[in-house]
Scaffold this active site. Structure first.
Site, PDB file in Angstrom:
ATOM      1  N   HIS A 162       4.988  -6.363  -2.447  1.00  0.00           N
ATOM      2  CA  HIS A 162       3.539  -6.119  -2.427  1.00  0.00           C
ATOM      3  C   HIS A 162       2.897  -7.263  -1.642  1.00  0.00           C
ATOM      4  O   HIS A 162       2.097  -8.037  -2.154  1.00  0.00           O
ATOM      5  CB  HIS A 162       2.993  -6.016  -3.858  1.00  0.00           C
TER       6      HIS A 162
ATOM      7  N   GLU B 286       2.107   0.227   0.162  1.00  0.00           N
ATOM      8  CA  GLU B 286       1.157   0.442   1.256  1.00  0.00           C
ATOM      9  C   GLU B 286       1.582  -0.182   2.581  1.00  0.00           C
ATOM     10  O   GLU B 286       0.914  -1.105   3.091  1.00  0.00           O
ATOM     11  CB  GLU B 286      -0.233  -0.085   0.869  1.00  0.00           C
TER      12      GLU B 286
HETATM   13  C1  NOJ Z   1      -4.472  -1.436  -2.576  1.00  0.00           C
HETATM   14  C2  NOJ Z   1      -3.519  -2.553  -2.827  1.00  0.00           C
HETATM   15  O1  NOJ Z   1      -2.221  -2.120  -3.090  1.00  0.00           O
HETATM   16  C3  NOJ Z   1      -4.001  -3.536  -3.866  1.00  0.00           C
HETATM   17  O2  NOJ Z   1      -3.311  -4.720  -3.656  1.00  0.00           O
HETATM   18  C4  NOJ Z   1      -5.511  -3.694  -3.794  1.00  0.00           C
HETATM   19  O3  NOJ Z   1      -5.966  -4.698  -4.632  1.00  0.00           O
HETATM   20  C5  NOJ Z   1      -6.140  -2.365  -4.171  1.00  0.00           C
HETATM   21  N1  NOJ Z   1      -5.677  -1.336  -3.276  1.00  0.00           N
HETATM   22  C6  NOJ Z   1      -7.675  -2.354  -4.185  1.00  0.00           C
HETATM   23  O4  NOJ Z   1      -8.151  -2.531  -2.894  1.00  0.00           O
END
Ligand code: NOJ
Length: 504
Positions: free
Chosen positions: A149, A194
């Site tokens: 992550h 992501e």
């Molecule tokens: C996507 C990400 O995976 C996470 O790290 C982030 O804090 C949230 N969305 C909110 O933007």
């Protein structure tokens, strides 16, 4: 009436192939299928703190926030954050009280492998995550663990990070260390969180490492991340068949709605979905095992016009296609909001860029309700549309919602969070019960307030507020906790009368 798709069984993700739709009401409440589970999520850099404790080395986010505080909205960093490294027992207790079934958290690569490579394992890092998983299991919570992550060891970034093809091998080595270290525990895995965000914003923009080379490094990053994912999945299935665990990948998708019903806008919206989601989903979840055709065509053509001797979008070998295709037991989906898409007019720009390659223009409607994050407007119907698009495009894969949530102003009165969750869960319920989408679980982002990357601590997504000025980083339940906990415990969406009882 319906039931029947289950997500976890005997403490591990159970992937089922048969799902029945249907609407279930219990005591006047709209209910999710039995064994549809609710969880909460966080990520290492955003909550752990302890950035240089017990053998952990520097990550790209440590380096970036230390060297460039001016690039972070409030000039802060994750050095201490919510200090979950020291307070994880408290966090597990919050989850047990909430009544969720699982915790999605991530492992900090530089905490486990200080050199980034598997030559040296930091036993204290492993000990920390083993204690966390034990504590979860003791509280009847399951562990859904993200391997990556975004906090890459800086030492690997010094070799070019995700733009270097060798990273795929290093990732597999890291993944093997993790799987072995928790082999005797109940864990399911997500390889990457992501990739669109960290490749596009990190290598094509100004998130760490801040490479800002859109149209080049973002594609190299994506290519190597996809290879890494496919190789790690095959390694898991080949070397650890006895574990019978699940492994997937989390891809984010904002819904891309055509700005008007014109054929041009519809085509642009579909191109946007293929560039922003298909980029990562297609090689894994489509029959082709390759990039979306429209992406291949557009980037090849733009590269040619820009006089590059080869496309800026790399090509997979036949072997790579083979191991990537079908390399996931579930599709982890992060969804937050919706955009309106129209085509970008004019000639191809001489300057390479991902957005130029996609050739789209993206906006949001002024009357969609705003939140505390500029990019996040409340558009629940987009969630249902996104799920249906995934169902149509990838032959109804098993989907686990790995993130959905909203930021609110500081403070405990968060009716907007309650309203957001309720409206998105209604859309999700319809996608399952009425449309037959095979969604097996919902993970709220986030359990507690955390470091929101370049937005620092200014955007608060937590069900629990964190008081960063208190020595104990005190966690306090926001109003939405009662509401979400009702859902997590009963599997049903409370009536508006029920919700009104506890809202000021
Ligand atoms: C996507 C990400 O995976 C996470 O790290 C982030 O804090 C949230 N969305 C909110 O933007």
């Amino acid at each position: 009436m319906n039931e029947s798709h289950s997500c976890f069984e005997e403490g591990k993700l159970k992937i089922v192939s048969r799902v029945q739709g249907g609407v279930a009401f219990r005591n006047g409440e709209l209910c999710f299928p039995k064994n549809f589970y609710f969880g909460v999520a966080t990520a290492s850099y955003q909550i752990e703190g302890a950035w240089n404790v017990s053998g952990k080395s520097e990550s790209i986010w440590d380096r970036y926030t230390h060297e460039h505080p001016e690039r972070i909205f409030d000039h802060k960093n994750g050095d201490v954050a919510a200090d979950s490294y020291h307070r994880f027992r408290e966090d597990v207790k919050l989850m047990a009280d909430l009544g969720v079934k699982y915790y999605r958290f991530s492992i900090s690569w530089p905490r486990v492998l200080p050199t980034g490579l598997a030559n040296e394992i930091n036993e204290d890092g492993i000990r920390y995550y083993r204690e966390l998983i034990n504590e979860l299991n003791r509280n009847k919570l399951m562990a859904l663990v993200t391997m990556y992550h975004w906090d890459l060891p800086q030492s690997l970034q010094d070799l070019g990070g995700w733009t270097n093809p060798i990273m795929a091998d290093y990732f597999v080595d890291y993944a093997r260390v993790l799987i072995k270290s928790f082999e005797d525990m109940r864990v399911d895995w997500i390889t990457f969180n992501e990739p669109l965000s960290f490749c596009q914003a990190g290598y094509g923009g100004m998130d760490a490492p801040g490479a800002n080379a859109s149209g080049f490094e973002d594609y190299l990053c994506g290519h190597n991340v996809l290879r890494a994912h496919g190789m790690a999945y095959r390694m898991y299935k080949r070397e650890f068949p006895h574990l019978n665990g699940a492994m997937g990948i989390t891809i984010d998708m904002g819904w891309q709605e055509p700005a008007t019903t014109s054929p041009e806008d519809q085509e642009a919206a579909e191109t946007a979905r293929q560039f922003y989601f298909g980029w990562f989903a297609n090689p894994i979840f489509s029959k082709t095992g390759d990039y979306p055709a429209v992406m291949r065509k557009r980037v090849d053509e733009a590269s040619r016009q820009q006089r590059y001797p080869r496309s800026r979008l790399p090509t997979f070998t036949a072997e790579e296609v083979e191991y990537m295709q079908g390399s996931a037991d579930f599709l982890g989906l992060n969804h937050y909001t919706t955009y309106l898409i129209s085509p970008k007019k004019g000639k191809i720009s001489p300057q390479p860029s991902f957005v130029e390659d996609a050739g789209i223009y993206s906006t949001q409607k002024e009357d969609w309700p705003k939140t505390n994050s500029t990019w996040l407007r409340v558009v629940p119907w987009g969630f249902r549309k996104a799920l249906n698009w995934i169902k149509r495009t990838y032959e109804n894969p098993i989907v686990l919602i790995t993130e959905n949530g909203v930021s609110t102003p500081p403070g405990l009165h968060d009716r907007r969070r309650t309203a957001y969750i309720l409206s998105y869960l209604r859309a999700l319920h319809a996608a399952i019960a009425l449309d037959g989408c095979r969604v097996v679980g919902y993970t709220y982002w986030s359990l507690i307030d955390n470091f929101e990357w370049t937005r620092g601590f200014s955007e608060r997504f937590g069900l629990y507020e964190v008081d960063y000025s208190s020595p104990n980083k005190t966690r306090t339940a926001r109003e939405s906790v009662k509401f979400f906990s009702h859902i997590a415990k009963t599997g049903c969406l409370p009536t508006l009368n029920w919700v009104a009882q506890f809202q000021n």
